[in-house]
Design a protein around this motif. Structure first.
Motif, PDB file in Angstrom:
ATOM      1  N   SER B 122     -50.707  42.525 -12.784  1.00  0.00           N
ATOM      2  CA  SER B 122     -49.292  42.371 -13.137  1.00  0.00           C
ATOM      3  C   SER B 122     -49.091  42.835 -14.579  1.00  0.00           C
ATOM      4  O   SER B 122     -50.048  43.011 -15.338  1.00  0.00           O
ATOM      5  CB  SER B 122     -48.889  40.902 -13.020  1.00  0.00           C
ATOM      6  OG  SER B 122     -49.566  40.147 -14.019  1.00  0.00           O
ATOM      7  N   GLU B 123     -47.818  42.994 -14.951  1.00  0.00           N
ATOM      8  CA  GLU B 123     -47.522  43.397 -16.338  1.00  0.00           C
ATOM      9  C   GLU B 123     -48.123  42.380 -17.308  1.00  0.00           C
ATOM     10  O   GLU B 123     -48.719  42.746 -18.328  1.00  0.00           O
ATOM     11  CB  GLU B 123     -46.007  43.499 -16.547  1.00  0.00           C
ATOM     12  CG  GLU B 123     -45.706  43.928 -17.973  1.00  0.00           C
ATOM     13  CD  GLU B 123     -44.234  43.968 -18.329  1.00  0.00           C
ATOM     14  OE1 GLU B 123     -43.404  44.053 -17.398  1.00  0.00           O
ATOM     15  OE2 GLU B 123     -43.931  43.918 -19.535  1.00  0.00           O
ATOM     16  N   HIS B 124     -47.984  41.099 -16.972  1.00  0.00           N
ATOM     17  CA  HIS B 124     -48.520  40.046 -17.830  1.00  0.00           C
ATOM     18  C   HIS B 124     -50.042  40.170 -17.974  1.00  0.00           C
ATOM     19  O   HIS B 124     -50.585  40.058 -19.077  1.00  0.00           O
ATOM     20  CB  HIS B 124     -48.154  38.665 -17.248  1.00  0.00           C
ATOM     21  CG  HIS B 124     -48.683  37.531 -18.043  1.00  0.00           C
ATOM     22  ND1 HIS B 124     -48.138  37.141 -19.255  1.00  0.00           N
ATOM     23  CD2 HIS B 124     -49.749  36.707 -17.834  1.00  0.00           C
ATOM     24  CE1 HIS B 124     -48.831  36.125 -19.736  1.00  0.00           C
ATOM     25  NE2 HIS B 124     -49.815  35.834 -18.899  1.00  0.00           N
ATOM     26  N   GLU B 125     -50.697  40.431 -16.848  1.00  0.00           N
ATOM     27  CA  GLU B 125     -52.170  40.557 -16.897  1.00  0.00           C
ATOM     28  C   GLU B 125     -52.595  41.772 -17.719  1.00  0.00           C
ATOM     29  O   GLU B 125     -53.605  41.719 -18.427  1.00  0.00           O
ATOM     30  CB  GLU B 125     -52.734  40.657 -15.471  1.00  0.00           C
ATOM     31  CG  GLU B 125     -52.729  39.320 -14.742  1.00  0.00           C
ATOM     32  CD  GLU B 125     -53.007  39.446 -13.254  1.00  0.00           C
ATOM     33  OE1 GLU B 125     -53.567  38.484 -12.702  1.00  0.00           O
ATOM     34  OE2 GLU B 125     -52.646  40.480 -12.639  1.00  0.00           O
ATOM     35  N   HIS B 141     -44.991  49.491 -24.575  1.00  0.00           N
ATOM     36  CA  HIS B 141     -44.211  49.660 -23.361  1.00  0.00           C
ATOM     37  C   HIS B 141     -44.784  50.813 -22.518  1.00  0.00           C
ATOM     38  O   HIS B 141     -45.055  50.663 -21.322  1.00  0.00           O
ATOM     39  CB  HIS B 141     -42.740  49.918 -23.719  1.00  0.00           C
ATOM     40  CG  HIS B 141     -41.847  50.010 -22.530  1.00  0.00           C
ATOM     41  ND1 HIS B 141     -41.510  48.907 -21.782  1.00  0.00           N
ATOM     42  CD2 HIS B 141     -41.251  51.074 -21.946  1.00  0.00           C
ATOM     43  CE1 HIS B 141     -40.730  49.300 -20.781  1.00  0.00           C
ATOM     44  NE2 HIS B 141     -40.562  50.599 -20.860  1.00  0.00           N
ATOM     45  N   GLY B 142     -44.982  51.956 -23.180  1.00  0.00           N
ATOM     46  CA  GLY B 142     -45.516  53.121 -22.479  1.00  0.00           C
ATOM     47  C   GLY B 142     -46.951  52.913 -22.022  1.00  0.00           C
ATOM     48  O   GLY B 142     -47.362  53.410 -20.960  1.00  0.00           O
ATOM     49  N   GLN B 148     -49.926  50.670 -15.178  1.00  0.00           N
ATOM     50  CA  GLN B 148     -49.302  50.408 -13.868  1.00  0.00           C
ATOM     51  C   GLN B 148     -49.258  51.685 -13.026  1.00  0.00           C
ATOM     52  O   GLN B 148     -49.549  51.669 -11.833  1.00  0.00           O
ATOM     53  CB  GLN B 148     -47.880  49.862 -14.060  1.00  0.00           C
ATOM     54  CG  GLN B 148     -47.865  48.434 -14.595  1.00  0.00           C
ATOM     55  CD  GLN B 148     -46.461  47.977 -14.983  1.00  0.00           C
ATOM     56  OE1 GLN B 148     -45.676  48.759 -15.541  1.00  0.00           O
ATOM     57  NE2 GLN B 148     -46.139  46.728 -14.706  1.00  0.00           N
ATOM     58  N   HIS B 149     -48.908  52.803 -13.679  1.00  0.00           N
ATOM     59  CA  HIS B 149     -48.821  54.097 -12.992  1.00  0.00           C
ATOM     60  C   HIS B 149     -50.188  54.470 -12.418  1.00  0.00           C
ATOM     61  O   HIS B 149     -50.293  54.898 -11.264  1.00  0.00           O
ATOM     62  CB  HIS B 149     -48.345  55.160 -13.994  1.00  0.00           C
ATOM     63  CG  HIS B 149     -48.188  56.525 -13.399  1.00  0.00           C
ATOM     64  ND1 HIS B 149     -47.072  56.889 -12.685  1.00  0.00           N
ATOM     65  CD2 HIS B 149     -49.020  57.601 -13.400  1.00  0.00           C
ATOM     66  CE1 HIS B 149     -47.217  58.139 -12.278  1.00  0.00           C
ATOM     67  NE2 HIS B 149     -48.391  58.591 -12.699  1.00  0.00           N
TER      68      HIS B 149
END
Lengths: 265, 170
Positions: B122-125, B141-142, B148-149
């Motif tokens: 996840s984003e948090h992880e 952010h990037g 993720q990508h």
């Protein structure tokens, strides 16, 4: 960094005798505290006795009776990711997963952290709260006898930690308020319940980890965060520095003790 | 001086080093692998992150003699032999996961380590895992988008040319 002689023993006995033969040597485990210390010339050992060759002998996690037994060279990443730790003492896996950062956890070891006794390290709170015993090459030391002062322990010169044994609690929780850069605890509180008894270990707040008998007595009567509200934590022995003054740390001890009780499972 | 032999990006390296030499110094100064950066030199920023036996570590907080007999992979060793970017490098490029680029080698290595352990974090992880890597441009952010990508487009895959067997002397 001053130079030193580098040794690579293969067994505990070899490591201890090699270290004994040096005039001012040190053991090197994961090095996540010791190497920064050497880089700053805060210590200038004549010899470094690497423990990497003992990894097979001293890296393990197992359960024996009511104790969780962790070999001294087990990394923080291994403790954090261990299904055995998560099952027996889940709060200890939480603690290990919050040490430093991923890279530090991949290399730092429980034995190294405990021997180094940094006043803001996480493990000392667990050692005290979980009534641990520290096994060395020559004896067993009780948690309450282990931490003496800032970076000072009951270990004799050249004594090597081989294992840490934690008593399985009924439930326990650990929470810390950490420095945002280093992740070291400004205040970290570990609360553990053993039947009618409760143990509370605090790290970061003072120059050495300590227990809080007043908190323990109140929580033993009722394991409820509210019972801590009226108990004042003495500021006298707490660290008083720019980032966090002693009165603030005292308040944070209460806040994080309450949260640790709430988180206990 | 101590003689050490290790594999760096798939190549066997033998070097005679002082015990106090840091791994990052061996990589940058002796082997001229300057993709591994020294940011803070105090174990905080993660610009010096490399793989040692497959786990990400800070090469400024490890002695070169401790790498004796081990396998080290730096940012120079993660692309394919033909120069095709590693999927994580490609994702950083695609998602603008870098600004000045100083932290990028460490960010890429750490991010690969994360996806080896967790396929779809996840984003948090991701943010939690990258705590040991500091981007002073604050371009997180990037970076998070890049991880993720990469996770969503086939994962981190294999790392580099570890099959090569050439030897060099440092």
């Amino acid at each position: 960094m001053e130079n030193f002689v580098f040794h690579t023993p293969k067994t505990v006995a070899d490591a201890v005798s090699t270290r004994k033969g040096t005039s001012g040597g040190k053991f090197l485990a994961g090095g996540q505290s010791l190497i920064p210390v050497l880089k700053l010339d805060l210590a200038q050992p004549t010899d470094l006795v690497s423990l990497a060759g003992l990894k097979k002998e001293l890296s393990y996690i197992k359960v024996e009776g009511d104790e969780l037994v962790i070999g001294a060279l087990t990394t923080h990443a291994d403790v954090a990711g261990s299904d055995v730790v998560k099952k027996i003492i889940p709060s200890l896996a939480v603690l290990a997963s919050g040490i430093g950062d991923a890279q530090v956890r991949n290399r730092g070891t429980i034995g190294g952290s405990v021997a180094h006794a940094d006043p803001a390290a996480d493990y000392p709170a667990a050692i005290l709260a979980l009534d641990a015993t520290i096994k060395t090459d020559r004896r067993t030391i009780k948690a309450d006898d282990f931490f003496k002062a800032m970076f000072e322990t009951a270990l004799e010169d050249g004594e090597l930690i081989t294992e840490v044994r934690f008593k399985k609690p009924e439930k326990a929780g650990y929470l810390k308020f950490n420095n945002p850069a280093s992740k070291y605890a400004i205040v970290g509180v570990y609360v553990a319940k053993y039947g009618p008894n409760v143990r509370v270990g605090v790290t970061g707040a003072a120059t050495v980890a300590f227990r809080l008998p007043d908190f323990e007595a109140a929580l033993a009567k009722s394991f409820d965060p509210k019972v801590l509200d009226g108990i004042k934590v003495s500021e006298e022995d707490l660290v008083n520095e720019r980032d966090a003054k002693a009165d603030y740390r005292a308040q944070m001890v209460t806040v994080f003790a309450k949260r640790a009780v709430e988180a206990a499972h | 001086m101590t003689s050490i032999t290790l594999r760096v990006n798939g190549k066997q390296v033998t070097a005679s080093v002082e015990p106090r030499l840091l791994l990052v110094e061996l990589l940058r100064e002796n082997l001229h692998l300057t993709g591994t950066h020294v940011g803070c030199d105090t174990s905080q920023c993660g610009a010096c992150t490399v793989f040692v036996d497959g786990a990400s570590m800070k090469s400024c907080t490890m002695l070169a003699v401790e790498a004796d007999g081990r396998e080290v992979t730096t940012i120079e060793g993660i692309a394919a032999k033909d120069g095709t970017l590693h999927p994580m490098q490609a994702a950083f490029k695609e998602c603008h996961g870098l600004q000045c680029g100083f932290c990028t080698p460490g960010m890429v290595i750490s991010s690969i380590d994360l996806l080896k352990r967790k396929k779809d974090p996840s984003e948090h992880e991701i943010r939690e895992w990258l705590e040991g890597n500091i981007c002073r441009c604050t371009g997180y952010h990037g970076i998070v988008k890049a991880v993720q990508h990469c996770a969503k487009n086939g994962g981190a895959g294999a790392v580099g040319d570890a099959t090569k067997k050439e030897s060099t002397n440092a």
